[in-house]
Design an enzyme around this catalytic site. Structure first.
Site, PDB file in Angstrom:
ATOM      1  N   ASN A  45       0.821  -1.211   0.000  1.00 13.83           N
ATOM      2  CA  ASN A  45       0.000   0.000   0.000  1.00 13.83           C
ATOM      3  C   ASN A  45       0.860   1.267   0.000  1.00 13.83           C
ATOM      4  OD1 ASN A  45      -2.365  -1.581   0.215  1.00 13.83           O
ATOM      5  ND2 ASN A  45      -2.067  -1.721   2.425  1.00 13.83           N
ATOM      6  N   HIS A 131     -14.375  -1.308   5.025  1.00 12.83           N
ATOM      7  CA  HIS A 131     -13.247  -1.998   5.652  1.00 12.83           C
ATOM      8  C   HIS A 131     -13.658  -2.668   6.976  1.00 12.83           C
ATOM      9  CE1 HIS A 131      -9.243  -2.140   7.744  1.00 12.83           C
ATOM     10  NE2 HIS A 131      -8.838  -2.437   6.534  1.00 12.83           N
ATOM     11  N   GLU A 170     -16.005   4.342   2.664  1.00 13.77           N
ATOM     12  CA  GLU A 170     -14.614   4.581   2.307  1.00 13.77           C
ATOM     13  C   GLU A 170     -14.581   5.573   1.151  1.00 13.77           C
ATOM     14  OE1 GLU A 170     -11.998   1.156   1.929  1.00 13.77           O
ATOM     15  OE2 GLU A 170     -13.355  -0.043   3.123  1.00 13.77           O
ATOM     16  N   SER A 174     -10.907  -0.512  -0.413  1.00 12.97           N
ATOM     17  CA  SER A 174      -9.588  -1.118  -0.271  1.00 12.97           C
ATOM     18  C   SER A 174      -9.402  -2.391  -1.083  1.00 12.97           C
ATOM     19  CB  SER A 174      -9.294  -1.391   1.198  1.00 12.97           C
ATOM     20  OG  SER A 174     -10.299  -2.213   1.760  1.00 12.97           O
ATOM     21  N   ASP A 199     -13.677   7.355   5.244  1.00 10.73           N
ATOM     22  CA  ASP A 199     -12.377   6.743   5.538  1.00 10.73           C
ATOM     23  C   ASP A 199     -11.588   6.749   4.230  1.00 10.73           C
ATOM     24  OD1 ASP A 199     -10.290   4.898   5.659  1.00 10.73           O
ATOM     25  OD2 ASP A 199     -11.356   3.506   6.972  1.00 10.73           O
ATOM     26  N   HIS A 202      -7.037   4.909   1.372  1.00 13.13           N
ATOM     27  CA  HIS A 202      -6.370   4.612   0.094  1.00 13.13           C
ATOM     28  C   HIS A 202      -6.407   5.774  -0.896  1.00 13.13           C
ATOM     29  CE1 HIS A 202      -5.795   0.426   1.188  1.00 13.13           C
ATOM     30  NE2 HIS A 202      -6.969   0.533   1.779  1.00 13.13           N
ATOM     31  N   LYS A 234      -0.212   4.019   4.512  1.00 18.47           N
ATOM     32  CA  LYS A 234      -0.314   3.695   3.100  1.00 18.47           C
ATOM     33  C   LYS A 234       0.539   4.687   2.299  1.00 18.47           C
ATOM     34  CE  LYS A 234      -3.861   0.806   4.373  1.00 18.47           C
ATOM     35  NZ  LYS A 234      -5.067   0.705   5.160  1.00 18.47           N
TER      36      LYS A 234
HETATM   37  C1  LIG Z   1      -5.711   0.057   6.248  1.00 20.03           C
HETATM   38  C2  LIG Z   1      -7.072   0.572   6.528  1.00 20.03           C
HETATM   39  C3  LIG Z   1      -7.484   0.911   7.820  1.00 20.03           C
HETATM   40  C4  LIG Z   1      -6.652   0.610   9.023  1.00 20.03           C
HETATM   41  O1  LIG Z   1      -5.555   1.456   9.117  1.00 20.03           O
HETATM   42  P1  LIG Z   1      -4.260   0.950   9.896  1.00 20.03           P
HETATM   43  O2  LIG Z   1      -3.503   2.184  10.157  1.00 20.03           O
HETATM   44  O3  LIG Z   1      -3.568   0.001   8.990  1.00 20.03           O
HETATM   45  O4  LIG Z   1      -4.747   0.277  11.154  1.00 20.03           O
HETATM   46  C5  LIG Z   1      -8.714   1.493   7.975  1.00 20.03           C
HETATM   47  N1  LIG Z   1      -9.538   1.699   6.927  1.00 20.03           N
HETATM   48  C6  LIG Z   1      -9.187   1.345   5.671  1.00 20.03           C
HETATM   49  C7  LIG Z   1     -10.129   1.593   4.559  1.00 20.03           C
HETATM   50  C8  LIG Z   1      -7.949   0.750   5.439  1.00 20.03           C
HETATM   51  O5  LIG Z   1      -7.613   0.371   4.219  1.00 20.03           O
END
Ligand SMILES: *Cc1c(COP(=O)(O)O)cnc(C)c1O
Length: 383
Positions: A45, A131, A170, A174, A199, A202, A234
């Site tokens: 990522n 997620h 999101e 992801s 969220d 990505h 990421k």
């Molecule tokens: C990776 C991810 C998370 C979690 O983040 P971390 O810092 O890895 O715990 C939360 N939401 C999404 C959409 C993700 O891809």
């Protein structure tokens, strides 16, 4: 025996879904080293190739020299340093939000927000493909959870009750790489008097002007989204996460988010390094354009080869295989040819949609994409 671990594990193994970790002998970059072999890495990522940049390691070292190894306490005790405050300020200015709060992981940030806000009489509206960290928090919250069909705004509209709670999606999904229709989400939230949380794990760093993320890419003004969250693990190349929004939201979380209050703050050196990553990301338009050119090239040729590549203009390019075992076999075949690609199976993705989750990064070279396509062709047609 109060816990029957063996039966659970045996069942996973029988279904061919047992998960195992792989030990890397290298850091994260264009190539990774495992089992004493080097592999081209299509499974990271680290979308801008930042994790292996010497300037970022140096910034982290500078942070260590100034602030030491750990924060020593939770943020409300003595764990909140100027390095953290500076990162919060940098994020707020970059993204156009009033205030920001830092978390050690994105998983924790999502638990914190959802658990602190949603009470018994609230409703949460979650995209079905959200997620695991969002769905997990939602399942443990006392609020009712309604899941809408992926990116289906008509379905969401039919579920929404006025002033009842929080819509959660999101920005970039992801496992699929497609984007949420953030403008329509914001419209529905405004019309129904509900809040919207995005969220953007990505999207941040990869999309939008100065890498501001999916909302910027879709020209959605920051104040139309009540809560935004993203991770540093990421495209930003470090680790940790933040939640951004109004000053009131952040004050509320400081007081009521137990995941924040009762947890040791991230090391200040990590915050310091992440500030430096953001300064770099802001000016990395040429790296983002280069990544987009790799994405376009991959998609055009993959479609020509007849691979099942769903719509995605982001660094996440799934190749749908369908059958879980076949997806694993294809990934293994690619590995035997020196390409590291992850097979993603249920329950991470819906049954029957097992896939190769290919991630492209600005660290790749054009020749890497050509090689990937050539090997994909051979490994999928002889499956
Ligand atoms: C990776 C991810 C998370 C979690 O983040 P971390 O810092 O890895 O715990 C939360 N939401 C999404 C959409 C993700 O891809």
């Amino acid at each position: 025996m109060p816990f029957d671990l063996k039966t659970a594990l045996d069942e996973r193994a029988r279904e061919g879904l047992l998960r195992q970790r792989q030990i890397l002998q290298s850091g994260q970059s264009r190539f990774i080293r495992l089992h004493d072999q080097s592999y081209l890495n299509f499974s990271s990522n680290d979308y801008l190739g930042l994790a292996s940049q010497p300037f970022l390691a140096k910034a982290w070292q500078e942070g260590l020299d100034r602030w030491g190894a750990g924060s020593g306490a939770s943020p409300l005790v003595t764990g909140y340093t100027q390095a953290h405050a500076d990162l919060e300020q940098t994020l707020a200015e970059w993204l156009g939000v009033e205030a920001v709060l830092l978390f050690s992981t994105g998983f924790a940030a999502n638990q914190a927000v959802i658990k602190a806000l949603l009470q018994k009489d609230h409703i949460q509206y979650q995209d079905r493909l959200n997620h695991a960290s969002l769905q997990e928090a939602g399942a443990h919250s006392p609020a009712k959870m309604l899941r809408f069909r992926h990116n289906d705004m008509a379905h969401l509209a039919s579920l929404l009750q006025p002033q009842s709670g929080l819509i959660i999606s999101e920005g970039v999904f992801s496992m699929d790489g497609d984007q949420a229709p953030c403008r329509q989400l914001a419209d529905l939230a405004a019309q129904s008097g509900n809040w919207l949380m995005i969220d953007d794990a990505h999207g941040l760093g990869v999309l939008g002007a100065e890498g501001r993320g999916t909302l910027s890419h879709q020209h959605v003004p920051p104040d139309r989204v009540h809560i935004r969250m993203a991770t540093f693990g990421k495209a930003l190349g470090t680790a940790g996460a933040f939640v951004g929004g109004s000053r009131k939201l952040i004050d509320y979380l400081v007081n009521f988010a137990r995941d924040y209050v009762y947890s040791t703050h991230m090391p200040p050196a990590q915050a310091y390094a992440t500030s430096s990553a953001i300064e770099w990301v802001k000016q990395a338009d040429s790296e983002r354009a280069y990544l987009q050119s790799l994405i376009r090239e991959f998609r055009a040729e993959a479609a020509e080869l007849g691979l099942n590549v769903p719509e995605s203009e982001t660094a996440i390019q799934p190749v749908i295989i369908g059958d879980a075992e076949q997806a694993v076999n294809t990934a293994n075949r690619l590995r035997s040819r020196g390409l590291w690609v992850s097979a993603i199976r249920p329950p991470t993705v819906p049954k029957g949609s097992a896939r190769l989750r290919i991630t492209l990064t600005a660290a790749h070279q054009q020749a890497d994409i050509s090689l990937l396509l050539k090997e994909l062709k051979e490994c999928t047609t002889n499956a």
